[in-house]
Design a protein around this motif. Structure first.
Motif, short mmCIF file in Angstrom:
data_model
loop_
_atom_site.label_atom_id
_atom_site.label_comp_id
_atom_site.label_asym_id
_atom_site.label_seq_id
_atom_site.Cartn_x
_atom_site.Cartn_y
_atom_site.Cartn_z
N ASP A 1 0.83 -1.21 0.00
CA ASP A 1 0.00 0.00 0.00
C ASP A 1 0.87 1.26 0.00
O ASP A 1 0.43 2.32 -0.39
CB ASP A 1 -0.90 0.03 1.23
CG ASP A 1 -2.02 -0.99 1.13
OD1 ASP A 1 -2.21 -1.55 0.03
OD2 ASP A 1 -2.68 -1.20 2.15
N PHE B 1 3.26 2.45 -1.81
CA PHE B 1 3.97 2.59 -3.07
C PHE B 1 3.60 3.95 -3.64
O PHE B 1 2.41 4.29 -3.69
CB PHE B 1 3.49 1.51 -4.06
CG PHE B 1 4.13 0.16 -3.87
CD1 PHE B 1 5.19 -0.03 -3.00
CD2 PHE B 1 3.68 -0.92 -4.61
CE1 PHE B 1 5.78 -1.28 -2.86
CE2 PHE B 1 4.27 -2.18 -4.47
CZ PHE B 1 5.31 -2.35 -3.59
N THR C 1 3.59 6.79 -6.73
CA THR C 1 3.59 6.82 -8.20
C THR C 1 4.64 7.81 -8.70
O THR C 1 4.79 8.91 -8.15
CB THR C 1 2.18 7.24 -8.69
OG1 THR C 1 1.24 6.46 -7.95
CG2 THR C 1 2.01 6.99 -10.17
N CYS D 1 -6.59 9.33 -1.90
CA CYS D 1 -5.66 8.46 -1.14
C CYS D 1 -4.28 9.00 -1.38
O CYS D 1 -3.53 8.50 -2.21
CB CYS D 1 -5.71 7.02 -1.65
SG CYS D 1 -7.20 6.16 -1.24
N PHE E 1 -10.72 7.19 2.99
CA PHE E 1 -11.62 7.53 1.88
C PHE E 1 -13.07 7.14 2.18
O PHE E 1 -13.99 7.59 1.52
CB PHE E 1 -11.14 6.88 0.56
CG PHE E 1 -11.20 5.37 0.53
CD1 PHE E 1 -12.35 4.71 0.15
CD2 PHE E 1 -10.08 4.61 0.87
CE1 PHE E 1 -12.41 3.31 0.11
CE2 PHE E 1 -10.12 3.22 0.84
CZ PHE E 1 -11.29 2.57 0.47
C1 LIG Z 1 -0.16 3.13 -2.95
S1 LIG Z 1 -0.05 4.56 -1.94
C2 LIG Z 1 -0.14 5.83 -3.15
C3 LIG Z 1 0.10 7.21 -2.66
C4 LIG Z 1 -0.10 8.30 -3.72
N1 LIG Z 1 -1.48 8.34 -4.16
C5 LIG Z 1 0.81 8.05 -4.90
O1 LIG Z 1 0.37 7.47 -5.86
O2 LIG Z 1 1.99 8.39 -4.83
C6 LIG Z 1 -1.63 4.53 -1.20
C7 LIG Z 1 -1.86 5.68 -0.24
O3 LIG Z 1 -3.15 5.54 0.33
C8 LIG Z 1 -3.10 5.88 1.70
N2 LIG Z 1 -4.16 5.11 2.36
C9 LIG Z 1 -4.07 3.89 2.94
N3 LIG Z 1 -5.27 3.53 3.41
C10 LIG Z 1 -6.12 4.54 3.14
C11 LIG Z 1 -7.49 4.76 3.39
N4 LIG Z 1 -8.22 3.85 4.04
N5 LIG Z 1 -8.06 5.92 2.98
C12 LIG Z 1 -7.31 6.85 2.32
N6 LIG Z 1 -6.01 6.68 2.05
C13 LIG Z 1 -5.41 5.56 2.46
C14 LIG Z 1 -1.71 5.48 2.15
O4 LIG Z 1 -1.30 6.28 3.20
C15 LIG Z 1 -0.88 5.69 0.90
O5 LIG Z 1 -0.28 6.96 0.94
#
Ligand SMILES: C[S@@+](CC[C@H](N)C(=O)[O-])C[C@H]1O[C@@H](n2cnc3c(N)ncnc32)[C@H](O)[C@@H]1O
Length: 287
Positions: free
Chosen positions: A16, A18, A20, A45, A103
């Motif tokens: 999770d 990661f 972009t 997110c 979210f």
């Molecule tokens: C795969 S990362 C991607 C971060 C960013 N969007 C990017 O692409 O660089 C997923 C992100 O979602 C956040 N996240 C995890 N669980 C979440 C939730 N239940 N609601 C919102 N955000 C969440 C994490 O903190 C993380 O920063």
């Protein structure tokens, strides 16, 4: 929870975090520019102070003609904040959230309701739930998910009903918190209208019954690689699920899927040839 399941869960939760890369965002979003004029874009997110999504959309605010850009920060353990941008070249407005930026929180959902297009790379471990929410609120989206997400029941159903399709590029690397680059197998999922969705997959091979095996337990031919889909076969065909990236609803009907589990997807269970399991097939028919 079984040992395997808990290992998978740990792996997926780790995945999770990661982030972009800017180049992946630029290369994909350039195909959707005409969708953004006067639209509210929500990154739900995110960590807007670090995210390349925030960077891209705030820098291109004027160029895309956005009406508003919103991003919520997520902090699992305490209340956090959101950013809103109304004009190019101005500082964003930072507001405290009551909750942790999940979210699914009501304040995130209110923002979702006021938004037109939702863009992000959501946590892979809750991708199913994330997508269900977008569908429940009838939102347009452009999001990154694992390429295996096409096998999730709700994702496959959306493909079958022409409510989702795969974008232009694969996403092959992400930045991880240690600063390293990790290789991944991810793709863009969207329901924004794009030219690619209407492009026909070129077919050139003729059907030859000696060349295409049939499944033992299902009336369909086995097509090992998508490029071998015969141009003149009228019946059902089992093709690799990676073919969904070329799928065009006007050209093919998506019938079902034979996934890893024993579950049946629209009447298609596990497929066998001479007693050997054939994995990860989608069953299609030419229109
Ligand atoms: C795969 S990362 C991607 C971060 C960013 N969007 C990017 O692409 O660089 C997923 C992100 O979602 C956040 N996240 C995890 N669980 C979440 C939730 N239940 N609601 C919102 N955000 C969440 C994490 O903190 C993380 O920063």
């Amino acid at each position: 929870m079984s040992k395997n399941k808990s290992l998978n869960k740990a792996k997926s939760t780790k995945n999770d975090e990661f982030y972009t890369l800017a180049s992946d965002i630029e290369n994909e979003v350039k195909h959707y520019k005409h969708h953004f004029k006067d639209k509210v874009v929500f990154l739900n997110c995110d960590d807007p102070e670090k995210s390349q999504f925030w960077q891209y959309f705030s820098k291109n605010f004027k160029h895309l003609g956005l009406k508003k850009l919103i991003a919520t920060h997520y902090n699992p353990s305490e209340p956090t904040y959101m950013l809103e941008l109304y004009h190019y070249n101005e500082d964003p407005i930072k507001t405290k959230l009551k909750g942790n930026g999940d979210f699914r929180n009501s304040e995130s959902i209110s923002l979702l309701e006021e938004s037109d297009i939702i863009i992000t790379n959501p946590p892979f471990s809750i991708f199913r739930e994330y997508l269900d929410q977008l569908f429940a609120y009838k939102k347009k989206f452009l999001i990154i998910g694992s390429k295996d997400a096409v096998t999730y029941k709700n994702v496959f159903k959306a493909f079958k009903e022409n409510n989702i399709w795969i974008g232009y590029n694969s996403v092959t690397s992400f930045l991880v918190p240690s600063g390293d680059i990790k290789n991944v197998g991810a793709i863009w999922f969207t329901n924004l209208d794009i030219d690619k969705k209407n492009e026909k997959y070129p077919l050139y091979k003729k059907y030859d019954p000696n060349e295409y095996e049939k499944y033992d337990n299902f009336d369909a031919i086995h097509v090992e690689k998508a490029k071998d889909i015969p141009i003149d076969y009228e019946g059902l065909m089992g093709v690799p699920y990676s073919f969904l990236k070329y799928f065009n609803h006007k050209q093919f009907e998506l019938v079902g899927m034979s996934a890893y589990s024993d579950e049946e997807y629209y009447g298609v269970g596990q497929l066998y040839i001479k007693g050997k399991k054939k994995f990860s097939r989608i069953v299609i028919r030419r229109r």
